[in-house]
Design an enzyme around this catalytic site. Sequence first.
Site, PDB file in Angstrom:
ATOM      1  N   ASP A   1      19.700 -67.129   1.953  1.00 26.51           N
ATOM      2  CA  ASP A   1      18.853 -67.781   2.964  1.00 26.51           C
ATOM      3  C   ASP A   1      19.560 -68.993   3.543  1.00 26.51           C
ATOM      4  O   ASP A   1      20.257 -69.714   2.837  1.00 26.51           O
ATOM      5  CB  ASP A   1      17.509 -68.176   2.336  1.00 26.51           C
ATOM      6  CG  ASP A   1      16.631 -66.946   2.136  1.00 26.51           C
ATOM      7  OD1 ASP A   1      16.660 -66.057   3.012  1.00 26.51           O
ATOM      8  OD2 ASP A   1      15.952 -66.869   1.103  1.00 26.51           O
TER       9      ASP A   1
ATOM     10  N   GLU B   1      16.025 -57.817 -13.058  1.00 30.74           N
ATOM     11  CA  GLU B   1      16.585 -59.019 -12.431  1.00 30.74           C
ATOM     12  C   GLU B   1      16.104 -60.242 -13.200  1.00 30.74           C
ATOM     13  O   GLU B   1      14.922 -60.338 -13.553  1.00 30.74           O
ATOM     14  CB  GLU B   1      16.134 -59.153 -10.969  1.00 30.74           C
ATOM     15  CG  GLU B   1      16.673 -60.439 -10.333  1.00 30.74           C
ATOM     16  CD  GLU B   1      16.126 -60.703  -8.943  1.00 30.74           C
ATOM     17  OE1 GLU B   1      16.581 -60.045  -7.992  1.00 30.74           O
ATOM     18  OE2 GLU B   1      15.246 -61.582  -8.817  1.00 30.74           O
TER      19      GLU B   1
END
Length: 296
Positions: free
Chosen positions: A105, A12
């Site tokens: 989020d 990632e």
Amino acid sequence: MTSATHASLSFEIFPPNTQVGEEKLLATLAQLGDLAPDFISVTCSNNKRNIKETTLKVAGYIKNQLGVPTIAHLPAAYLTHSQVKEILRALDQLGIHQVLALRGDILPDVPPTNDFRYASDLVAFINQQAPHFAVSGACYPEVHPESPDRVTDIKNLKFKTDQGLEHLITQLFFDNDCFYQFQENCQLADINVPIIAGIMPIINRKQALRLIQTSEAKLPRKFLAILDKYEHNPVALRDAGLAYAVDQIVDLVTQDVAGIHLYTMNNAATARHIYQATASLFGKPAQGNQQLIQLG
Ligand code: FAD
């Protein structure tokens, strides 16, 4: 994601904020690309709305300049249906057909658009609008922090998976037993897609302190002892942190995990170290492609 006999190995990375960061990232990506990972995923912040200039630009480079498969993260809490359609079209044009479908989020004081209340809404939408995309989802071995309890979290994960996920990638964890328990819970809930384990090597004090202050992950005694003993010895902390991550990976791969996703924090040296210590476990050449090219 997983070959018939070996676990997958993937990385990632996150898009940088500055021009200097962009130049540094190109060097990092060249090194990561040499390791021929199964894919590199590119994060996307809910704070930044210019996904085309950040995540898509970097993912396009990985796919088309490096020739490495890529997964674009797509947090959708602040996107509308038409914005997601536009992003899918842009991904199509780049030849990228793998997406990590996320809610993202929720930002304090910024109400979400509500077109995609949960990631499962996005998974269903992509599968309906663009069924040629392979959609992955996030999961949380130690329970998502907003979930009231483990059972509810697993039920929600089952629903999300049933909307058409190809595989799951976990939140980082430091205690493999939490992961094995989670895998078993998934099996009991009939969640049968491959679960790729997210591993973050801790290599410096700043990272360690942030982890202790903010992480929901259980920090095993052995791990805390490393942070405690080598807090003021950066080289020893890095060496012990890398060894801890390698130890976790060896255990997971030995126990037939579907794949390892390394949270690289854009640090190619970390990824290369882990790669060199574990390549044979993934059926990969010890030195990556670069060495093969040099020898070839
Ligand atoms: P969801 O799957 O929607 O779950 C969120 C919460 O809602 C959970 O508590 C879940 O149990 C609950 N829930 C789900 N469905 C329902 C339902 N039908 N009814 C009631 N409750 C429900 N964030 C970013 O902003 N950018 C990134 O690039 C990024 N990459 C990530 C990569 C990985 C591998 C992981 C594990 C996380 C990543 N995140 C990223 C963080 C993630 O966006 C946050 O953890 C976020 O809070 C939840 O996103 P989700 O997609 O898991 O949400």
